[in-house]
Design a protein around this motif. Sequence first.
Motif, short mmCIF file in Angstrom:
data_model
loop_
_atom_site.label_atom_id
_atom_site.label_comp_id
_atom_site.label_asym_id
_atom_site.label_seq_id
_atom_site.Cartn_x
_atom_site.Cartn_y
_atom_site.Cartn_z
N ARG A 22 71.87 60.61 56.74
CA ARG A 22 72.08 59.31 57.39
C ARG A 22 72.92 58.38 56.51
N PRO A 23 74.10 58.82 56.11
CA PRO A 23 74.87 58.04 55.13
C PRO A 23 75.43 56.75 55.70
N ASP A 24 75.63 55.80 54.80
CA ASP A 24 76.39 54.60 55.11
C ASP A 24 77.85 55.01 55.16
N LEU A 25 78.44 54.97 56.35
CA LEU A 25 79.79 55.51 56.53
C LEU A 25 80.81 54.77 55.68
N ALA A 26 80.67 53.46 55.56
CA ALA A 26 81.63 52.68 54.77
C ALA A 26 81.57 53.09 53.30
N ASP A 57 75.45 68.26 54.53
CA ASP A 57 74.87 67.40 55.58
C ASP A 57 73.39 67.72 55.73
N ASN A 58 72.56 66.87 55.14
CA ASN A 58 71.11 67.01 55.30
C ASN A 58 70.61 66.37 56.59
N GLY A 59 71.51 65.77 57.35
CA GLY A 59 71.12 65.21 58.63
C GLY A 59 71.90 63.98 59.01
N GLU A 60 72.37 63.95 60.25
CA GLU A 60 72.97 62.77 60.88
C GLU A 60 74.23 62.29 60.17
N LEU A 61 75.05 63.25 59.78
CA LEU A 61 76.37 62.89 59.25
C LEU A 61 77.25 62.44 60.41
N PRO A 62 77.82 61.24 60.34
CA PRO A 62 78.73 60.82 61.41
C PRO A 62 80.03 61.63 61.37
N ASP A 63 80.81 61.50 62.39
CA ASP A 63 82.06 62.24 62.49
C ASP A 63 83.07 61.68 61.48
N ILE A 64 83.33 62.46 60.45
CA ILE A 64 84.35 62.06 59.48
C ILE A 64 85.44 63.13 59.41
N VAL A 107 78.37 66.64 40.40
CA VAL A 107 77.30 66.21 41.31
C VAL A 107 77.51 64.72 41.54
N LEU A 108 77.76 64.34 42.79
CA LEU A 108 78.21 62.98 43.08
C LEU A 108 77.41 62.38 44.23
N ASN A 109 76.98 61.14 44.05
CA ASN A 109 76.33 60.40 45.13
C ASN A 109 77.36 59.89 46.14
N PRO A 110 76.93 59.69 47.39
CA PRO A 110 77.84 59.14 48.39
C PRO A 110 77.96 57.62 48.33
N ASP A 111 77.49 57.02 47.23
CA ASP A 111 77.61 55.57 47.04
C ASP A 111 78.23 55.25 45.69
N ILE A 112 79.14 56.11 45.24
CA ILE A 112 79.81 55.96 43.95
C ILE A 112 81.29 55.71 44.17
N ASP A 113 81.85 54.75 43.45
CA ASP A 113 83.29 54.54 43.38
C ASP A 113 83.77 54.97 42.00
N LEU A 114 84.68 55.94 41.96
CA LEU A 114 85.24 56.39 40.68
C LEU A 114 86.44 55.54 40.31
N ASP A 115 86.52 55.16 39.03
CA ASP A 115 87.76 54.57 38.54
C ASP A 115 88.87 55.60 38.61
N GLY A 116 90.10 55.13 38.70
CA GLY A 116 91.21 56.04 38.89
C GLY A 116 91.36 57.07 37.79
N ARG A 246 84.36 55.81 33.92
CA ARG A 246 83.72 54.66 34.55
C ARG A 246 83.59 54.84 36.06
N VAL A 247 82.42 54.46 36.57
CA VAL A 247 82.17 54.48 38.01
C VAL A 247 81.34 53.26 38.37
N LEU A 248 81.32 52.95 39.66
CA LEU A 248 80.43 51.92 40.19
C LEU A 248 79.41 52.59 41.09
N HIS A 249 78.18 52.10 41.03
CA HIS A 249 77.07 52.69 41.79
C HIS A 249 76.45 51.60 42.66
N HIS A 250 76.30 51.92 43.95
CA HIS A 250 75.77 50.93 44.89
C HIS A 250 74.37 51.30 45.38
N GLY A 251 73.61 52.04 44.57
CA GLY A 251 72.29 52.51 44.99
C GLY A 251 71.19 51.51 44.71
#
Length: 281
Positions: A22-26, A57-64, A107-116, A246-251
């Motif tokens: 059930r990921p946050d699509l944004a 997909d552990n469940g309810e992945l929207p169409d990406i 291993v990456l979370n779906p709420d991580i922004d990687l620096d370039g 460096r990364v940002l985490h929104h968890g």
Amino acid sequence: MTATNAPRPESDNLSVSVVVYRPDLALLTRTLSSLEAACNALRVNNPAFTVTLYLVDNGELPDISAELRALHDRGIPSVVISGHGNVGYGRGHNLAIERSASRYHLVLNPDIDLDGDALVNALDFFAKHPEAGLLTPWIGDDERRLQYLCRRYPTLLDLFVRGFLPASIARLFARRLSRYEMRDVINDRDIVWDPPIVSGCFMLFRTELLKGLAGFDPRYFLYFEDYDLSMRTHEHARVVYTPDVRVLHHGGGAARKGSTHIQMFVASAFKFFNRFGWKWL
């Protein structure tokens, strides 16, 4: 800063696993976009560098599908693993790890922004330090403030205070929590070798090591699977905190997610302490 080493061998490649339920699509879209930018930076010095994304997909992945097609067109093919149900965080990643045939695995979370330059700096560090098997980055929050996600071995009191006490009471334990969160050594300048426990939101492994460890222990449905894997990694290779990556985490934390998550947290803590030893105070 971005490292400027000579290109790594063309045999270098990277697999990335992202487990979603059930990921946050944004947030997921931002994660994939930042991953693409970081991979593009890798190819500046090594155009043949290959990256494969495993989206579990552990469940309810929207169409990406459109986003994944765009990644494929830009040189990042993806494999969607689905149909297994919600098997938990660690077992989900294991579905990707067992399929990977890379030199490195992220291993990456779906709420991580990687620096370039995150992956450039990470793989340059691995090239210089063959003793390193697992790398954890500088992790910031939404305001780019350092999150202290490296840990010393926890006691039950540490976990209770940090996770469940109101902030007004938890402040009474500030010195204790500071030690648990390694605030005395973790900063935005210094490399720290062998932090006992690192966060599962971004764990970059040498794949051979990760496969030798058989990935995550499937007995953890959620929480403490990264604690367990960190502890087992120390038996075979060195773990390193590298602030140039460096990364940002929104968890968020378990205590803010309701009673079901609290129950899972407690159950996983019990498994962890049973395996590695109980510390109460």
